[in-house]
Structures are given as structure tokens and as C-alpha cells.
Enzyme design. Structure first.
Site, PDB file in Angstrom:
ATOM      1  N   SER A 100       0.823  -1.198   0.000  1.00 51.72           N
ATOM      2  CA  SER A 100       0.000   0.000   0.000  1.00 51.72           C
ATOM      3  C   SER A 100       0.864   1.258   0.000  1.00 51.72           C
ATOM      4  O   SER A 100       1.708   1.422  -0.861  1.00 51.72           O
ATOM      5  CB  SER A 100      -0.971  -0.046   1.183  1.00 51.72           C
ATOM      6  N   ASP A 240      -2.766   6.131  -3.987  1.00 54.18           N
ATOM      7  CA  ASP A 240      -1.623   5.467  -3.366  1.00 54.18           C
ATOM      8  C   ASP A 240      -1.193   4.312  -4.283  1.00 54.18           C
ATOM      9  O   ASP A 240      -1.815   4.084  -5.326  1.00 54.18           O
ATOM     10  CB  ASP A 240      -1.939   5.075  -1.912  1.00 54.18           C
ATOM     11  N   ASP A 242      -1.446   1.154  -4.514  1.00 45.11           N
ATOM     12  CA  ASP A 242      -2.379   0.109  -4.938  1.00 45.11           C
ATOM     13  C   ASP A 242      -3.743   0.677  -5.296  1.00 45.11           C
ATOM     14  O   ASP A 242      -4.698  -0.065  -5.528  1.00 45.11           O
ATOM     15  CB  ASP A 242      -2.488  -1.020  -3.905  1.00 45.11           C
ATOM     16  N   ASP A 244      -6.192   2.108  -3.856  1.00 45.30           N
ATOM     17  CA  ASP A 244      -7.441   2.041  -3.090  1.00 45.30           C
ATOM     18  C   ASP A 244      -7.727   3.385  -2.428  1.00 45.30           C
ATOM     19  O   ASP A 244      -8.869   3.814  -2.358  1.00 45.30           O
ATOM     20  CB  ASP A 244      -7.478   0.872  -2.085  1.00 45.30           C
TER      21      ASP A 244
END
Ligand code: MG
Length: 454
Positions: A100, A240, A242, A244
Site C-alpha cells: 500500500s 496510493d 495500490d 485504493d
């Protein structure tokens, strides 16, 4: 970092690549997940763009296949994309390789339920116990791998089904998006093309070479703010690694704060479809004010995305998420999703004629302050006890101990809890004024430092 622990929690596994997170560790977790699911089952797997992604993905895949579990490899995928594929392909679980917002020396393995979100605490504990005991053996019949490249197409179709594409396209918006060379690089231009939005795409090479610190907070996003001004854009967005989490910059190039991402989505969705809202105990009071205005209720869970999703499902929530820039729209997929966050804000602007700053001005303002400090294992209970003592005599104080300690006061709150993903302690305070928030933050930080012994 000095305290390099492999973090194994409800949020998955996270460690430094070649340090605590090795191919052996990753393979063992693949084997443990296979043992938990059972031979003959199928999982999806995707990675963000970190250079260590293919190695970790291969190791987890090896463990899954050896344990008799079939693997659908999505290649590079966003966390919401991987979750959506897990649901749409009706697999028995999912795996996303990402750390993340952590720096590139980290990577992680997050395990997903068949419904999309990460494992529940009980499921994560079971997986950890299998891994710790080494309680897995090769299956007689290994699993079969395959590839699927339809993630972006399916994700965009799901977004298209819930937003008014024509209304957005009619406004001919221009936006700047910073994808931090992460998993959002490929799908984001496709989304903006679908929405008829002119895109200025920063850090758009999906090579995991993070151009700035990846946590989407103000000090890391000065380039985005400058670009919004330079291009005269209607909005700026940062994802970010990833994709999400999402943060928003207004049309003047002002970073408006990560807590506003969810608040903007809640405000707009409730104006269309009033209903319950789900979020966690660490999210801003802005949500409480918005649900009060709409005449609906907010349901709060301990931090951890799977907890928020459980709360949303239990209460039939129409929208939810986390104050860290995480919008969860259950119509698309039950995880935080930067794509639907961007699409909802653009639809709000298109259908109301508002600018970003006008959307922001509809939301009551609070000042939220946060700090973090290294946290040896097992000290949070004592810090929570001493904090509770401090506020025991304060009129109107209520205490929630579901996740560390949260103290609610009239018009303000302060909380202390241990991070799920890093060996740190997080202290947060929110109040109507900066002075009041700072005083609360200082009081609890002083207690924490006293216990930690800094
Ligand atoms: Mg993330």
C-alpha cells in the site's frame, strides 16, 4: 528501520523485501492459505507495481499451487480491481501483493475474502496459526495456473453502471491525477477517457519507482498542487500505490485533506440515495454532521477495512469507507476504491455545477491532528488505561475500547491505538479549533511517550 518486524495482522503480511519478507515466507503463506481454503479451490492474485511484486507473487503462487489451489493471475492490478475480480470470477479468495502506501523497500501480501474485502480477524488468526505451525503439506494434485487480463474492462463497466457518464462528459472537465507510478497508472486513463475527462497524468509509469513518498498526504503532493494550478484543472487527485486510497486537490491547487475524500462521497451519495453510512472509529466527525443533515445514521467499526465492510453489510449502508481517503461504494466492490471516489466527485460537480471548493464548503470543518511514534509490542493497553484516567472526570466524556481507546468529548475526540500494519502507535485528535485539537493530542502523546520511555 530499526524495528524490522514481519507484521502479520488482519491487514495481511507486511515486511521489508529481502529482510523479513522473503520468497520462503511468501511461499509458506501461499501454502497456508491453500491449507485454509482446501485443495481444489481457486484464488485470484494481483500485484501493485513494486519491483519485488513478481518475485513475491511467484512465491505465493508456488505455495498455492503446491497446496492444490488453482491460481488466476491478474498481473498488475489495483487492490479494488483484484477484489472485484475475486467477486466476478466467483473464486474462493484473492491475494493482492502490495505494501500500500509504505515505501518501496516494503512489500506485503493481503488475503481477500470471496466477497472482496480482506480477511476478518478470525480468518486472519486462523491463517496465521496455520503458517506458524507449518501446518500445510503438498496436495496430491497440484493446482493449475491461468491468466486473466479483463480486470480493467470489468472494473470500468462496474463504475459505468453507477455513475452518470454522459453528465460528466458534458462538462468537459480537466483533471490532474498523480498515480505515483503505481497500480493506478493503467486503468486511470481508461476511466478518464470513459468519463470524457481531459487527463494530465503525473507519475504515470507503472514501474513502482515512487516519485515521492507514497503516503497521500499534503507534504508529499506539492507537485500535484502545482500542476493543478499550472494546467488550470478542475480538480487534482492522488492515488496510493495500490489505488485504493484517494486524496483530492481543489481547483485552486489546494490540498483539502484526506478526510474530505470520504466526506465528499458521503455528502453526494446521501443527496441522491439517503441511507446508513459505515465508517471506522478513526474517521472525522464530518461524517456525523453529514448523516445528521440527511436524517440517517452512521455506524462505526474498529479500524481495519474488513471491519468497516462488516458494519456496512450488517446495516445495509449505501456508502462507507475510511477517513484515510478510502471510499467504499458497495455497488462497485466492497473495498476502498480510488476510481469510484474520483467518478462520484466528478458526477457531483457535473450534476450540481459546483467546483471542488464549493463541494468542500458544504461540509462542516474540523481540525484533525495526528502523530505516531515507535511502539514496542504490548504497551497500548497501559497507555489506554492512563488516558482513560486522565479523562475520567471530564464532563460528557465517553470511552470506546473496541480499538485501543477513543475518548469522545462534547464536540471533539481523541484516540490512541496500535497500527495494524507497522510497529507504531497512532494518536489522533479532532476538534472545532486547532488549539483544542492540539491540546488533546499533546495530552495523550505525553502519556504515550511516558509509557514507551522515549
Ligand atoms: Mg492502499
Amino acid at each position: 528501520m530499526s524495528d524490522d518486524r514481519l507484521m502479520v495482522s488482519v491487514s495481511g503480511v507486511r515486511g521489508t523485501v529481502g529482510g523479513t519478507l522473503t520468497a520462503d515466507v511468501a511461499r509458506d503463506f501461499g501454502s497456508a492459505f491453500a491449507a485454509m481454503l482446501g485443495a481444489g479451490k481457486t484464488v485470484t492474485i494481483g500485484t501493485d507495481t513494486r519491483p519485488s511484486g513478481p518475485m513475491i507473487r511467484q512465491a505465493v503462487t508456488d505455495g498455492l499451487l503446491a497446496g492444490g489451489v488453482n491460481v488466476v493471475d491478474l498481473g498488475v492490478a489495483t487492490t479494488p480491481g483484484c477484489a472485484l475480480m475475486t467477486v466476478q470470477l466467483r473464486t474462493d479468495g484473492g491475494v493482492i501483493i502490495t505494501a500500500s502506501h509504505n515505501p518501496s523497500e516494503y512489500n506485503g501480501i493481503k488475503f481477500l475474502q470471496p466477497t472482496g474485502p480482506g480477511l476478518l480477524a478470525s480468518q486472519a488468526a486462523k491463517l496465521k496459526a496455520i503458517w506458524q505451525a507449518g501446518d500445510f503439506a503438498p496436495a496430491q494434485t497440484p493446482g493449475v495456473p491461468c491468466h486473466d487480463e479483463s480486470t480493467d474492462e470489468r472494473h470500468l463497466a462496474a463504475v459505468r453502471a453507477v455513475v452518470d457518464v454522459d453528465a460528466i462528459a458534458a462538462r468537459k472537465f480537466k483533471v490532474v491525477v498523480d498515480s505515483i507510478n503505481g497500480a493506478g497508472c493503467r486503468v486511470t486513463p481508461k476511466l478518464m477517457a470513459l468519463l470524457g475527462v481531459e487527463l494530465v497524468h503525473l507519475n504515470a509509469t507503472p514501474d513502482g519507482d515512487f516519485a515521492h513518498k507514497p503516503e497521500p498526504i499534503a507534504e508529499n503532493l506539492t507537485g500535484l498542487c502545482d500542476a493543478v494550478r499550472e494546467h488550470g484543472a478542475d480538480a487534482g487527485f492522488a492515488q496510493d500505490p495500490d489505488a485504493d486510497r484517494l486524496v483530492v486537490v481543489d481547483e485552486a491547487g489546494t490540498f483539502i485533506g484526506e478526510e474530505y475524500t470520504l466526506a465528499l462521497a458521503v455528502d453526494y451519495v446521501l443527496s441522491r440515495t439517503p441511507g446508513p453510512v459505515g465508517t471506522n472509529l478513526a474517521t472525522s466527525r464530518m461524517v456525523d454532521d453529514l448523516v445528521a443533515r440527511a436524517g440517517v445514521k452512521v455506524f462505526r467499526s474498529p479500524t481495519g477495512e474488513a471491519n468497516v465492510v462488516e458494519t456496512m453489510l450488517a446495516n445495509g449502508c449505501v456508502i462507507g469507507g475510511e477517513g484515510n481517503g478510502g471510499v467504499i461504494d458497495p455497488r462497485v466492490v466492497l473495498v476502498r476504491n480510488s476510481l469510484i471516489g474520483m467518478a462520484l466527485l466528478l458526477e457531483a460537480m457535473a450534476t450540481t455545477g459546483d467546483t471542488v471548493s464549493q463541494r468542500v464548503s458544504r461540509i462542516p470543518a474540523y481540525v484533525m491532528l495526528k502523530t505516531k511514534m515507535p511502539c514496542p509490542a504490548g504497551v497500548v493497553a497501559e497507555i489506554a488505561d492512563r488516558t482513560r484516567e486522565l479523562f475520567a472526570q471530564t464532563p460528557g466524556a465517553t470511552f470506546d475500547t473496541e480499538d485501543g481507546l477513543r475518548v469522545d468529548l462534547p464536540g471533539a475526540w481523541v484516540s490512541v491505538r496500535e497500527s495494524n500494519t507497522e510497529p507504531i502507535l497512532r494518536v489522533m485528535a479532532e476538534a472545532a479549533t486547532r488549539d483544542e485539537a492540539q491540546a488533546l493530542l499533546d495530552a495523550v502523546s505525553t502519556i504515550a511517550r511516558g509509557v514507551v520511555g522515549d
